[in-house]
Design an enzyme around this catalytic site. Structure first.
Site, mmCIF file in Angstrom:
data_model
loop_
_atom_site.group_PDB
_atom_site.id
_atom_site.type_symbol
_atom_site.label_atom_id
_atom_site.label_comp_id
_atom_site.label_asym_id
_atom_site.label_seq_id
_atom_site.Cartn_x
_atom_site.Cartn_y
_atom_site.Cartn_z
ATOM 1 N N ASP A 22 51.104 42.228 38.432
ATOM 2 C CA ASP A 22 49.886 43.046 38.427
ATOM 3 C C ASP A 22 48.734 42.339 39.131
ATOM 4 O O ASP A 22 47.667 42.919 39.284
ATOM 5 C CB ASP A 22 49.474 43.392 36.987
ATOM 6 C CG ASP A 22 49.343 42.163 36.109
ATOM 7 O OD1 ASP A 22 50.326 41.400 36.006
ATOM 8 O OD2 ASP A 22 48.261 41.935 35.540
ATOM 9 N N ASP B 254 42.474 38.820 42.029
ATOM 10 C CA ASP B 254 42.458 38.427 40.615
ATOM 11 C C ASP B 254 42.488 36.913 40.417
ATOM 12 O O ASP B 254 43.518 36.323 40.095
ATOM 13 C CB ASP B 254 43.611 39.097 39.849
ATOM 14 C CG ASP B 254 43.243 40.506 39.429
ATOM 15 O OD1 ASP B 254 42.260 41.046 39.968
ATOM 16 O OD2 ASP B 254 43.929 41.068 38.564
HETATM 17 P P1 AMP Z 1 44.156 39.231 34.254
HETATM 18 O O1 AMP Z 1 45.045 38.183 33.664
HETATM 19 O O2 AMP Z 1 42.697 38.878 34.256
HETATM 20 O O3 AMP Z 1 44.619 39.697 35.577
HETATM 21 O O4 AMP Z 1 44.240 40.460 33.242
HETATM 22 C C1 AMP Z 1 45.441 41.065 32.825
HETATM 23 C C2 AMP Z 1 45.149 42.384 32.184
HETATM 24 O O5 AMP Z 1 44.300 42.234 31.062
HETATM 25 C C3 AMP Z 1 44.451 43.378 33.092
HETATM 26 O O6 AMP Z 1 44.936 44.646 32.774
HETATM 27 C C4 AMP Z 1 43.003 43.220 32.719
HETATM 28 O O7 AMP Z 1 42.249 44.371 32.992
HETATM 29 C C5 AMP Z 1 43.099 42.982 31.215
HETATM 30 N N1 AMP Z 1 41.978 42.197 30.700
HETATM 31 C C6 AMP Z 1 41.718 40.886 30.906
HETATM 32 N N2 AMP Z 1 40.602 40.514 30.277
HETATM 33 C C7 AMP Z 1 40.111 41.622 29.656
HETATM 34 C C8 AMP Z 1 38.984 41.895 28.825
HETATM 35 N N3 AMP Z 1 38.114 40.947 28.507
HETATM 36 N N4 AMP Z 1 38.831 43.144 28.384
HETATM 37 C C9 AMP Z 1 39.699 44.111 28.685
HETATM 38 N N5 AMP Z 1 40.788 43.920 29.449
HETATM 39 C C10 AMP Z 1 40.997 42.691 29.924
HETATM 40 MG MG MG Z 2 44.739 40.955 36.814
#
Ligand code: AMP
Ligand code: MG
Length: 480
Positions: free
Chosen positions: A243, A253
Site C-alpha cells: 500500500d 509514504d
Molecule cells: P502508513 O504506514 O503511514 O503508510 O499507514 C498505513 C495505513 O494506516 C494507511 O491506511 C494510513 O492511512 C493509516 N494510518 C496511519 N496513521 C494513521 C492515523 N494516525 N490515523 C488514521 N489512519 C492512519
Molecule cells: Mg501508507
C-alpha cells in the site's frame, strides 16, 4: 490552479468524499514556492498557502476525497486500508501539462481510519517534507510537498506531540494495494480501473498489442529504476508494504525512512521492524515480491481463451525486473565510482569499495566524496585493513588508467551528493520546529535543494558526517 477531474470520475465505491477537519490554531511551517509555481498556483493561492496547507481553504473545483485500498503489510495480507488520515484535495495540471495530485495528510478521520486518530505529528510531517524535497533534488522519483502547517493541538503517540498537516504532491496516489482492494471487494471494477490507470499514467501502452501487459511491464520497470536510485543514494524507505508503493514508481509514504550513513547493508532505520524485513539490502527483492503480489491481481484480466499464456507473459514481465534494476544500479554505481561502465572490472571494483566501507563502517556519502576528490589518504587513514584498501586502490587506478579523467570526474560530481538528510539533521530541525522555530527546516530545505553543489555559507560540519560512533543514533519508529 488548473483543476482536472480524474479520480472522482471513477466508481464511487473507490473513495469517500469529505472535507478536511482543520486543526486548532494553525502555525505556519514552511512553503515550497518554487513547487507551487510549477503547479501553477495563482498569486492569490500562494498568498493563502497556509490556509490551503491546513485544510481551512478548499476548492470549489474539486471535492476532497479519501481513497480506499488494501495491502500486504510486512508480508501479510492486511485487508482493507485506505486514506485514514489524508485526503486528495485536488488534481491539477502543472506547467508541463502533467497531472499532479495534491493530498492533504493529517486532515482528520475518514471511514478508513481504523483505530487511528486521522492526524499526523509535526515530526513525521517535517521528515516527509524534507525527504521528498531531498529525493527530488537528488533526481530520485518521489512525491514532494508544497508546504506544511503546525498547530497548538497536541496528539498522543509515544509522547504527546504537536499535530500538523502536509500538502503532498505526487504524480499518482494509486497504489499497488488499490488493485488488491478491488480484487477482494469489488472485482467487477478491475477492468475499468486498470484501463483508467493505463490511460492516465501510461497512455502509450494503449497502442500495444496487449495494453495490460505493456502496463505491467512499465510499472515493473519504473519500480526497478526507483529502487536502484534508492540504493545508490543510500535511501531506505522503511515500510515497503504494497500500500506504500504506487504504480508510477515514485517514492511515496515516508515513514521510518532513513538515508544511510555508515555503510551497513543490513541497516534498519525502523525500530518497529524487528524482523528486519525492510533493511536497505532487502529493498530490491522486496520490490520484486510486491510486484509479484500485484501481478496476481491482474490475472482476472486474462483473455478467457489464453489464461495460461497471459500468466506466462506476466511472469516474463517480472523477469525483466532484475535486469532493469541491475542495469540502473550498475550504471549508477560506476558513475559514483568514476569508473567506465563498459569496463569488465568496474562493477567488481565498485563492490570491493562497498565491502571496504562495510568492513570499516565508513560513511557512505562522505566516502564517495573523498573518492571523487581523490582524498585517498583520508579514506586510507580510516581503514584498519590497509592491505585491502591498497589493493582496491591499485585496481581502481588500473581501470582508470587510459580513461578520460575529466569526463569521469564530471560523472562523479553529478552522482555523488555532498548533502543527504541525515537523521540527526532532521531531528535538530524537528526539535526547533516543536518550539515554533522553523529556521532550521528552512536551512535544510535550501541546503538539500542543491545536494551536488557546495554551499559553504549554509553548511555546518554536522551535515557532512555521521554522528560519532559513541553517540546514540536517532531512533525512528512507525509511529507518525
Ligand atoms: P502508513 O504506514 O503511514 O503508510 O499507514 C498505513 C495505513 O494506516 C494507511 O491506511 C494510513 O492511512 C493509516 N494510518 C496511519 N496513521 C494513521 C492515523 N494516525 N490515523 C488514521 N489512519 C492512519
Ligand atoms: Mg501508507
Amino acid at each position: 490552479m488548473q483543476f482536472i477531474q480524474r479520480y472522482p470520475t471513477l466508481d464511487s465505491q473507490l473513495y469517500h468524499h469529505q472535507a478536511p477537519q482543520p486543526l486548532t490554531q494553525t502555525i505556519a511551517g514552511h512553503f515550497n514556492q518554487a513547487l507551487a509555481e510549477q503547479l501553477q498556483w495563482t498569486e492569490q493561492e500562494q498568498a493563502q498557502w497556509l490556509d490551503i496547507c491546513s485544510g481551512q481553504r478548499c476548492f470549489d473545483e474539486f471535492r476532497p476525497l479519501a481513497m480506499v485500498y488494501a495491502g500486504h503489510q510486512f508480508g501479510q495480507w492486511a485487508g482493507q486500508l485506505g486514506d485514514g488520515r489524508g485526503l486528495l484535495i485536488a488534481q491539477v495540471q502543472d506547467k508541463n501539462a502533467q497531472v499532479i495530485d495534491l493530498h492533504l495528510k493529517g486532515a482528520g478521520k475518514t471511514p478508513y481510519s481504523r483505530m487511528g486518530d486521522g492526524r499526523a505529528v509535526l515530526r513525521s510531517v517535517i521528515r516527509e517534507y524534507l525527504a521528498g524535497h531531498a529525493l527530488n533534488a537528488l533526481g530520485v522519483a518521489s512525491s514532494n510537498a508544497v508546504g506544511f502547517s503546525s498547530s497548538t493541538q497536541m496528539i498522543q503517540r509515544e509522547h504527546l506531540e504537536p499535530a500538523a498537516m502536509l500538502l503532498r504532491s505526487a504524480d499518482s496516489h494509486i497504489r499497488l494495494g488499490h488493485f488488491e482492494w478491488i480484487n477482494q471487494y469489488a472485482p467487477e471494477l478491475l477492468k475499468d480501473f486498470t484501463e483508467h490507470c493505463i490511460a492516465w499514467h501510461y497512455p502509450h501502452c494503449l497502442a500495444a498489442p496487449s495494453p495490460i501487459l505493456a502496463f505491467a511491464h512499465e510499472v515493473i520497470q519504473a519500480t526497478a529504476k526507483m529502487i536502484a536510485q534508492w540504493q545508490l543514494c543510500g535511501f531506505a524507505h522503511g515500510v515497503m508494504n504494497t500500500d506504500n508503493l504506487n504504480i508510477t514508481g515514485s517514492t511515496l509514504d515516508f515513514g521510518p525512512y532513513g538515508f544511510m550513513e555508515r555503510f551497513r547493508p543490513n541497516w534498519i532505520n525502523n525500530h518497529s521492524d524487528q524482523q528486519g524485513r525492510y533493511t536497505y539490502q532487502q529493498q530490491p527483492s522486496i520490490g520484486h515480491w510486491n510486484l509479484w503480489i500485484w501481478l496476481n491481481n491482474l490475472m482476472p484480466l486474462a483473455p478467457a481463451a489464453a489464461k495460461e499464456q497471459f500468466k506466462t507473459q506476466l511472469v516474463d514481465c517480472l523477469e525483466g525486473y532484475e535486469t532493469a534494476f541491475l542495469t540502473h544500479y550498475q550504471q549508477g554505481l560506476c558513475a559514483k565510482m568514476g569508473l567506465p561502465d563498459f569496463h569488465k572490472d568496474s562493477f567488481d571494483c565498485a563492490l570491493r569499495f562497498l565491502r571496504i566501507l562495510q568492513a570499516e563502517q565508513l560513511d557512505y556519502t562522505q566516502s564517495f566524496q573523498r573518492l571523487q576528490h581523490q582524498h585517498y589518504t583520508a579514506l586510507r587513514d580510516d581503514c584498519l585493513d590497509l592491505r585491502e584498501f591498497d589493493e582496491f586502490l591499485q585496481q581502481y587506478h588500473q581501470i582508470r588508467e587510459y580513461q578520460d579523467h575529466d569526463a569521469l570526474t564530471r560523472l562523479m560530481q553529478q552522482n555523488n551528493p555532498i548533502y543527504i538528510l541525515r537523521n540527526h539533521m532532521a531531528q535538530t530541525a524537528i526539535e526547533k520546529a516543536e518550539q515554533n522555530d522553523f529556521s532550521e527546516v528552512d536551512r535544510l530545505f535550501q541546503l538539500l535543494a542543491q545536494p551536488y553543489s557546495r554551499q559553504s555559507s549554509l553548511e555546518r560540519p554536522e551535515d557532512l558526517a555521521p554522528l560519532p560512533a559513541d553517540q546514540a543514533a536517532v531512533s525512528v519508529s512507525c509511529s507518525s
